[in-house]
Design a protein around this motif. Structure first.
Motif, PDB file in Angstrom:
ATOM      1  N   LEU A 128       2.478  -7.692  -5.542  1.00  0.00           N
ATOM      2  CA  LEU A 128       3.567  -7.120  -4.755  1.00  0.00           C
ATOM      3  C   LEU A 128       3.699  -7.988  -3.518  1.00  0.00           C
ATOM      4  N   ASN A 129       4.905  -8.295  -3.127  1.00  0.00           N
ATOM      5  CA  ASN A 129       5.079  -9.016  -1.874  1.00  0.00           C
ATOM      6  C   ASN A 129       4.613  -8.135  -0.726  1.00  0.00           C
ATOM      7  N   SER A 130       4.242  -8.741   0.388  1.00  0.00           N
ATOM      8  CA  SER A 130       3.643  -7.990   1.497  1.00  0.00           C
ATOM      9  C   SER A 130       4.587  -6.949   2.096  1.00  0.00           C
ATOM     10  N   ASN A 131       5.885  -7.127   1.920  1.00  0.00           N
ATOM     11  CA  ASN A 131       6.855  -6.182   2.490  1.00  0.00           C
ATOM     12  C   ASN A 131       7.469  -5.278   1.418  1.00  0.00           C
ATOM     13  N   GLU A 132       6.841  -5.198   0.270  1.00  0.00           N
ATOM     14  CA  GLU A 132       7.369  -4.388  -0.828  1.00  0.00           C
ATOM     15  C   GLU A 132       6.362  -3.318  -1.253  1.00  0.00           C
ATOM     16  N   GLY A 133       6.880  -2.317  -1.922  1.00  0.00           N
ATOM     17  CA  GLY A 133       6.047  -1.268  -2.482  1.00  0.00           C
ATOM     18  C   GLY A 133       6.850  -0.475  -3.481  1.00  0.00           C
ATOM     19  N   MET A 134       6.265   0.588  -3.964  1.00  0.00           N
ATOM     20  CA  MET A 134       6.946   1.459  -4.908  1.00  0.00           C
ATOM     21  C   MET A 134       6.877   2.879  -4.376  1.00  0.00           C
ATOM     22  N   ILE A 135       7.943   3.630  -4.579  1.00  0.00           N
ATOM     23  CA  ILE A 135       7.942   5.032  -4.166  1.00  0.00           C
ATOM     24  C   ILE A 135       8.219   5.895  -5.398  1.00  0.00           C
ATOM     25  N   PHE A 136       7.432   6.935  -5.534  1.00  0.00           N
ATOM     26  CA  PHE A 136       7.586   7.902  -6.615  1.00  0.00           C
ATOM     27  C   PHE A 136       8.003   9.216  -5.975  1.00  0.00           C
ATOM     28  N   SER A 137       8.951   9.905  -6.586  1.00  0.00           N
ATOM     29  CA  SER A 137       9.448  11.140  -5.974  1.00  0.00           C
ATOM     30  C   SER A 137       9.450  12.294  -6.970  1.00  0.00           C
ATOM     31  N   PHE A 194      -7.295  -0.551 -12.744  1.00  0.00           N
ATOM     32  CA  PHE A 194      -7.670  -0.055 -14.073  1.00  0.00           C
ATOM     33  C   PHE A 194      -8.512   1.225 -14.060  1.00  0.00           C
ATOM     34  N   ASP A 195      -8.848   1.762 -12.899  1.00  0.00           N
ATOM     35  CA  ASP A 195      -9.686   2.952 -12.817  1.00  0.00           C
ATOM     36  C   ASP A 195      -8.899   4.186 -13.281  1.00  0.00           C
ATOM     37  N   LEU A 196      -9.512   4.987 -14.118  1.00  0.00           N
ATOM     38  CA  LEU A 196      -8.865   6.191 -14.638  1.00  0.00           C
ATOM     39  C   LEU A 196      -9.229   7.444 -13.846  1.00  0.00           C
ATOM     40  N   THR A 197      -9.996   7.271 -12.780  1.00  0.00           N
ATOM     41  CA  THR A 197     -10.358   8.407 -11.932  1.00  0.00           C
ATOM     42  C   THR A 197      -9.115   8.947 -11.239  1.00  0.00           C
ATOM     43  N   PRO A 198      -8.884  10.260 -11.302  1.00  0.00           N
ATOM     44  CA  PRO A 198      -7.719  10.836 -10.613  1.00  0.00           C
ATOM     45  C   PRO A 198      -7.789  10.590  -9.100  1.00  0.00           C
ATOM     46  N   ILE A 199      -6.644  10.234  -8.521  1.00  0.00           N
ATOM     47  CA  ILE A 199      -6.517  10.012  -7.081  1.00  0.00           C
ATOM     48  C   ILE A 199      -5.500  11.029  -6.592  1.00  0.00           C
ATOM     49  N   SER A 200      -5.942  11.917  -5.706  1.00  0.00           N
ATOM     50  CA  SER A 200      -5.039  12.997  -5.315  1.00  0.00           C
ATOM     51  C   SER A 200      -5.153  13.315  -3.835  1.00  0.00           C
ATOM     52  N   CYS A 201      -4.199  14.110  -3.399  1.00  0.00           N
ATOM     53  CA  CYS A 201      -4.136  14.632  -2.047  1.00  0.00           C
ATOM     54  C   CYS A 201      -4.339  16.144  -2.161  1.00  0.00           C
ATOM     55  N   SER A 202      -5.035  16.731  -1.220  1.00  0.00           N
ATOM     56  CA  SER A 202      -5.297  18.171  -1.288  1.00  0.00           C
ATOM     57  C   SER A 202      -4.110  19.010  -0.799  1.00  0.00           C
ATOM     58  N   LYS A 203      -3.049  18.328  -0.339  1.00  0.00           N
ATOM     59  CA  LYS A 203      -1.865  19.030   0.153  1.00  0.00           C
ATOM     60  C   LYS A 203      -0.674  18.745  -0.752  1.00  0.00           C
ATOM     61  N   PRO A 204       0.225  19.702  -0.924  1.00  0.00           N
ATOM     62  CA  PRO A 204       1.427  19.475  -1.725  1.00  0.00           C
ATOM     63  C   PRO A 204       2.309  18.389  -1.094  1.00  0.00           C
ATOM     64  N   ALA A 205       2.911  17.580  -1.943  1.00  0.00           N
ATOM     65  CA  ALA A 205       3.738  16.456  -1.487  1.00  0.00           C
ATOM     66  C   ALA A 205       5.000  16.356  -2.337  1.00  0.00           C
ATOM     67  N   ASN A 206       5.914  15.496  -1.894  1.00  0.00           N
ATOM     68  CA  ASN A 206       7.123  15.186  -2.652  1.00  0.00           C
ATOM     69  C   ASN A 206       7.202  13.711  -3.043  1.00  0.00           C
ATOM     70  N   TYR A 207       6.445  12.883  -2.344  1.00  0.00           N
ATOM     71  CA  TYR A 207       6.540  11.436  -2.552  1.00  0.00           C
ATOM     72  C   TYR A 207       5.166  10.795  -2.491  1.00  0.00           C
ATOM     73  N   VAL A 208       5.010   9.715  -3.253  1.00  0.00           N
ATOM     74  CA  VAL A 208       3.846   8.843  -3.119  1.00  0.00           C
ATOM     75  C   VAL A 208       4.375   7.415  -3.037  1.00  0.00           C
ATOM     76  N   ILE A 209       3.916   6.708  -2.018  1.00  0.00           N
ATOM     77  CA  ILE A 209       4.266   5.296  -1.859  1.00  0.00           C
ATOM     78  C   ILE A 209       3.039   4.479  -2.228  1.00  0.00           C
ATOM     79  N   GLU A 210       3.239   3.432  -3.032  1.00  0.00           N
ATOM     80  CA  GLU A 210       2.165   2.507  -3.361  1.00  0.00           C
ATOM     81  C   GLU A 210       2.471   1.165  -2.710  1.00  0.00           C
ATOM     82  N   LEU A 211       1.482   0.658  -1.984  1.00  0.00           N
ATOM     83  CA  LEU A 211       1.581  -0.622  -1.286  1.00  0.00           C
ATOM     84  C   LEU A 211       0.352  -1.456  -1.616  1.00  0.00           C
ATOM     85  N   ASN A 212       0.402  -2.753  -1.327  1.00  0.00           N
ATOM     86  CA  ASN A 212      -0.774  -3.594  -1.493  1.00  0.00           C
ATOM     87  C   ASN A 212      -1.945  -3.009  -0.718  1.00  0.00           C
TER      88      ASN A 212
END
Length: 94
Positions: free
Chosen positions: A6-15, A54-72
């Motif tokens: 990913l370029n340093s100024n890019e990411g992905m957002i999931f909603s 490649f890790d299959l371990t669940p990654i979560s937040c303990s609070k309800p959300a609407n979006y997740v952003i993935e960055l480098n």
């Protein structure tokens, strides 16, 4: 998934329309990422840094959300992202 970089100024957002507990994973993800959970007001509620490719371990937040952003990995520190802050997001494509 399947991105080599990913370029340093890019990411992905999931909603999600509905506020909910959101769990992610790193299946088929080739690069380490920082994941940022946002609520419906786009306020940061959780940050998970340096996720493992490649890790299959669940990654979560303990609070309800609407979006997740993935960055480098390292971007959360680089851009000084902190809980209760509202990052500036510019969406250029879906």
């Amino acid at each position: 998934m399947f991105k080599n970089k990913l370029n340093s100024n890019e990411g992905m957002i999931f909603s999600w329309e509905k506020t909910q507990l959101i769990t992610m994973w790193m299946k088929n993800t080739l690069i380490a990422l920082d994941m940022i959970w946002l609520n419906s007001d786009f306020e940061i509620i959780c940050i998970k840094e340096n996720t493992i490719p490649f890790d299959l371990t669940p990654i979560s937040c303990s609070k309800p959300a609407n979006y997740v952003i993935e960055l480098n990995a390292g971007s959360a520190k680089k851009f000084n992202l902190q809980k209760k802050k509202k990052p500036i997001i510019k969406i250029i494509s879906e």
